[in-house]
Design a protein around this motif. Structure first.
Motif, PDB file in Angstrom:
ATOM      1  N   HIS A 159       0.827  -1.199   0.000  1.00  0.00           N
ATOM      2  CA  HIS A 159       0.000   0.000   0.000  1.00  0.00           C
ATOM      3  C   HIS A 159       0.870   1.261   0.000  1.00  0.00           C
ATOM      4  CE1 HIS A 159      -3.351  -2.662   1.101  1.00  0.00           C
ATOM      5  NE2 HIS A 159      -4.130  -1.688   0.668  1.00  0.00           N
ATOM      6  N   ARG A 160       1.910   1.227   0.811  1.00  0.00           N
ATOM      7  CA  ARG A 160       2.787   2.400   0.913  1.00  0.00           C
ATOM      8  C   ARG A 160       3.454   2.710  -0.422  1.00  0.00           C
ATOM      9  NH1 ARG A 160       7.613   3.193   5.444  1.00  0.00           N
ATOM     10  NH2 ARG A 160       8.226   5.323   4.802  1.00  0.00           N
ATOM     11  N   PHE A 161       3.916   1.649  -1.103  1.00  0.00           N
ATOM     12  CA  PHE A 161       4.570   1.872  -2.390  1.00  0.00           C
ATOM     13  C   PHE A 161       3.592   2.437  -3.410  1.00  0.00           C
ATOM     14  CE2 PHE A 161       5.641   0.491  -6.678  1.00  0.00           C
ATOM     15  CZ  PHE A 161       6.926   0.968  -6.805  1.00  0.00           C
ATOM     16  N   LEU A 202       0.756   4.067  -2.903  1.00  0.00           N
ATOM     17  CA  LEU A 202       0.387   5.439  -2.538  1.00  0.00           C
ATOM     18  C   LEU A 202       1.505   6.415  -2.893  1.00  0.00           C
ATOM     19  CD1 LEU A 202      -1.382   4.886   0.906  1.00  0.00           C
ATOM     20  CD2 LEU A 202      -2.443   5.734  -1.197  1.00  0.00           C
ATOM     21  N   SER A 203       2.757   6.008  -2.635  1.00  0.00           N
ATOM     22  CA  SER A 203       3.894   6.874  -2.979  1.00  0.00           C
ATOM     23  C   SER A 203       3.984   7.082  -4.487  1.00  0.00           C
ATOM     24  CB  SER A 203       5.196   6.256  -2.458  1.00  0.00           C
ATOM     25  OG  SER A 203       5.158   6.105  -1.060  1.00  0.00           O
ATOM     26  N   LEU A 204       3.729   6.020  -5.247  1.00  0.00           N
ATOM     27  CA  LEU A 204       3.778   6.115  -6.703  1.00  0.00           C
ATOM     28  C   LEU A 204       2.688   7.054  -7.220  1.00  0.00           C
ATOM     29  CD1 LEU A 204       5.206   4.969  -9.232  1.00  0.00           C
ATOM     30  CD2 LEU A 204       3.452   3.180  -9.287  1.00  0.00           C
ATOM     31  N   ILE A 205       1.472   6.889  -6.709  1.00  0.00           N
ATOM     32  CA  ILE A 205       0.361   7.745  -7.137  1.00  0.00           C
ATOM     33  C   ILE A 205       0.619   9.200  -6.757  1.00  0.00           C
ATOM     34  CG2 ILE A 205      -2.087   8.244  -6.803  1.00  0.00           C
ATOM     35  CD1 ILE A 205      -1.624   5.800  -8.503  1.00  0.00           C
ATOM     36  N   LEU A 206       1.094   9.424  -5.542  1.00  0.00           N
ATOM     37  CA  LEU A 206       1.371  10.805  -5.105  1.00  0.00           C
ATOM     38  C   LEU A 206       2.500  11.424  -5.930  1.00  0.00           C
ATOM     39  CD1 LEU A 206       1.095  10.441  -1.210  1.00  0.00           C
ATOM     40  CD2 LEU A 206      -0.512  11.585  -2.758  1.00  0.00           C
ATOM     41  N   SER A 207       3.501  10.627  -6.296  1.00  0.00           N
ATOM     42  CA  SER A 207       4.591  11.138  -7.146  1.00  0.00           C
ATOM     43  C   SER A 207       4.071  11.555  -8.512  1.00  0.00           C
ATOM     44  CB  SER A 207       5.675  10.071  -7.303  1.00  0.00           C
ATOM     45  OG  SER A 207       6.227   9.723  -6.064  1.00  0.00           O
ATOM     46  N   PHE A 208       3.169  10.741  -9.071  1.00  0.00           N
ATOM     47  CA  PHE A 208       2.577  11.094 -10.365  1.00  0.00           C
ATOM     48  C   PHE A 208       1.739  12.371 -10.243  1.00  0.00           C
ATOM     49  CE2 PHE A 208       2.729   6.408 -11.845  1.00  0.00           C
ATOM     50  CZ  PHE A 208       3.985   6.623 -12.386  1.00  0.00           C
ATOM     51  N   TRP A 209       0.960  12.487  -9.168  1.00  0.00           N
ATOM     52  CA  TRP A 209       0.175  13.710  -8.963  1.00  0.00           C
ATOM     53  C   TRP A 209       1.085  14.931  -8.887  1.00  0.00           C
ATOM     54  CZ3 TRP A 209      -4.494  15.158  -9.840  1.00  0.00           C
ATOM     55  CH2 TRP A 209      -5.574  14.284  -9.734  1.00  0.00           C
ATOM     56  N   LEU A 210       2.190  14.811  -8.153  1.00  0.00           N
ATOM     57  CA  LEU A 210       3.111  15.935  -8.010  1.00  0.00           C
ATOM     58  C   LEU A 210       3.691  16.330  -9.362  1.00  0.00           C
ATOM     59  CD1 LEU A 210       4.616  17.881  -6.126  1.00  0.00           C
ATOM     60  CD2 LEU A 210       6.378  16.123  -5.843  1.00  0.00           C
ATOM     61  N   LEU A 211       4.116  15.345 -10.146  1.00  0.00           N
ATOM     62  CA  LEU A 211       4.669  15.622 -11.476  1.00  0.00           C
ATOM     63  C   LEU A 211       3.642  16.316 -12.364  1.00  0.00           C
ATOM     64  CD1 LEU A 211       6.822  15.307 -13.689  1.00  0.00           C
ATOM     65  CD2 LEU A 211       5.920  13.002 -14.117  1.00  0.00           C
ATOM     66  N   VAL A 212       2.417  15.800 -12.369  1.00  0.00           N
ATOM     67  CA  VAL A 212       1.371  16.362 -13.214  1.00  0.00           C
ATOM     68  C   VAL A 212       1.046  17.793 -12.793  1.00  0.00           C
ATOM     69  CG1 VAL A 212      -1.103  16.214 -13.718  1.00  0.00           C
ATOM     70  CG2 VAL A 212       0.334  14.186 -13.920  1.00  0.00           C
ATOM     71  N   LEU A 213       0.870  18.022 -11.497  1.00  0.00           N
ATOM     72  CA  LEU A 213       0.487  19.345 -11.020  1.00  0.00           C
ATOM     73  C   LEU A 213       1.575  20.378 -11.294  1.00  0.00           C
ATOM     74  CD1 LEU A 213      -1.239  18.444  -7.628  1.00  0.00           C
ATOM     75  CD2 LEU A 213      -2.329  19.071  -9.791  1.00  0.00           C
ATOM     76  N   VAL A 214       2.843  19.966 -11.132  1.00  0.00           N
ATOM     77  CA  VAL A 214       3.943  20.901 -11.412  1.00  0.00           C
ATOM     78  C   VAL A 214       3.990  21.242 -12.896  1.00  0.00           C
ATOM     79  CG1 VAL A 214       6.457  21.126 -11.492  1.00  0.00           C
ATOM     80  CG2 VAL A 214       5.352  20.244  -9.430  1.00  0.00           C
ATOM     81  N   LEU A 215       3.889  20.222 -13.749  1.00  0.00           N
ATOM     82  CA  LEU A 215       3.965  20.455 -15.194  1.00  0.00           C
ATOM     83  C   LEU A 215       2.802  21.318 -15.679  1.00  0.00           C
ATOM     84  CD1 LEU A 215       5.541  19.831 -17.742  1.00  0.00           C
ATOM     85  CD2 LEU A 215       4.181  17.762 -18.034  1.00  0.00           C
ATOM     86  N   VAL A 216       1.597  21.011 -15.222  1.00  0.00           N
ATOM     87  CA  VAL A 216       0.431  21.792 -15.646  1.00  0.00           C
ATOM     88  C   VAL A 216       0.486  23.197 -15.054  1.00  0.00           C
ATOM     89  CG1 VAL A 216      -2.081  21.928 -15.621  1.00  0.00           C
ATOM     90  CG2 VAL A 216      -0.970  19.719 -15.914  1.00  0.00           C
ATOM     91  N   ALA A 217       0.983  23.335 -13.825  1.00  0.00           N
ATOM     92  CA  ALA A 217       1.109  24.662 -13.211  1.00  0.00           C
ATOM     93  C   ALA A 217       2.096  25.535 -13.984  1.00  0.00           C
ATOM     94  CB  ALA A 217       1.547  24.531 -11.755  1.00  0.00           C
TER      95      ALA A 217
END
Length: 324
Positions: free
Chosen positions: A145-147, A149-164
């Motif tokens: 679960h931890r892995f 969740l970390s993978l999903i959160l990393s993808f969210w961070l990448l997407v939000l930074v790029l779109v921002a």
């Protein structure tokens, strides 16, 4: 030379318009039928994705790393549909085609974020299948679960930074030309081309964005299934191969639904009429959230069984209530 503030632009004050005019679907014949179709697709998307999220939350047997990614996909589909379709209907069906400058950028940010996260969510599911089939004995140790969740959160961070970054770069542009956006929403490419000062950084982002969001995820997914196929060909019997492929069927269907329209659109871009391209891209935005939960409900045995248990439990409670 400053890339983000070229010398020729340093003496130009930023001119932000009060609004943009979205006109992409206005000239198509019988377009009202398309709006009815979008509305029906949106209703089904909300109900279906809401159902998948509810089933995963209520059934303890589905609280596995794989279904963390499935839940996130349903959330992204639900949120993305709600960010796009109601606004499209408001703009074109109700005639509110003038969208305020900052509202347009907000619209762009949420639509691009959800569309991009769909792609990375398919990568997370592909990696899950890769570990499950190639390293079955180590799967529960590696895929926790931890892995996930970390993978999903990393993808969210990448997407939000790029779109921002893409959205923020639009605020440095001056608009003294046409304010008409020939698209079905506030499209980044259509907006920066309206600027009257240098939009080179926006052009760079528009080139990098599809590589990061589209081509790299697609390449990883294809390579992962090549590795899966190679492993099955070496060590598995026909029965084991069929069983393994069945576990991948839902994911492969999601990949086809998401990437096929984009591949067709990008491949035939120069030969497609602008109006046809707008309709094609709009369908690409609304079809995956509509079909993803249907595909997972029909092709995934765990969700069908969990949904059946919840329905039986609800029926028993209603029956007990009537007896009292």
């Amino acid at each position: 030379m400053d890339l983000f503030n070229p010398a020729e632009d340093q003496n130009v004050s930023m001119v932000h318009p009060e609004y943009f005019i979205i006109s992409g679907l206005s000239n198509l014949p019988r377009i009202h039928l398309y709006y009815v179709f979008l509305f029906l697709v949106y209703i089904v998307s909300v109900l279906a994705n809401g159902t998948v999220m509810t089933v995963i939350c209520l059934d303890r047997r589905l609280r596995t790393p794989k279904y963390v990614a499935v839940f996130n996909l349903a959330f992204v589909d639900l949120f993305g549909s709600s960010a796009l379709v109601p606004k499209v209907l408001d703009v074109f069906l109700l005639g509110h085609r003038r969208v305020a400058f900052h509202s347009c950028l907000t619209f762009l940010f949420f639509c691009y974020s959800c569309l991009s996260m769909q792609s990375f969510n398919l990568v997370a599911l592909a990696y899950d299948r890769l570990l499950a089939i190639i390293f079955p004995l180590q799967y529960k140790v590696r895929m926790t679960h931890r892995f996930m969740l970390s993978l999903i959160l990393s993808f969210w961070l990448l997407v939000l930074v790029l779109v921002a970054v893409a959205t923020g770069l639009l605020t440095r542009l001056s608009f003294c030309k046409s304010l008409v956006i020939n698209s079905y929403f506030c499209d980044h490419g259509q907006i920066y081309r309206l600027a009257c000062n240098s939009h080179y950084p926006n052009y760079v982002v528009s080139c990098v964005y599809p590589v990061v969001i589209f081509w790299l995820p697609l390449a990883f997914i294809l390579l992962s299934y090549m590795a899966i196929g190679r492993t099955l060909a070496k060590v598995a019997t026909w029965r084991q191969r069929i069983k393994a492929l069945r576990t991948c069927a839902a994911h492969l269907s999601l990949v086809a639904v998401y990437f096929t329209p984009l591949l067709v659109t990008f491949t035939l871009m120069e030969n497609i009429h602008p109006d046809g391209r707008i309709v094609s891209l709009s369908l690409t935005s609304v079809f995956p959230p509509f079909l993803n939960p249907v595909i997972y409900t029909l092709q995934t045995q765990e969700i069908k069984e969990a949904l059946g248990r919840l329905l039986r439990r609800a029926h028993c409670r209603r029956h007990e209530g009537t007896l009292k």
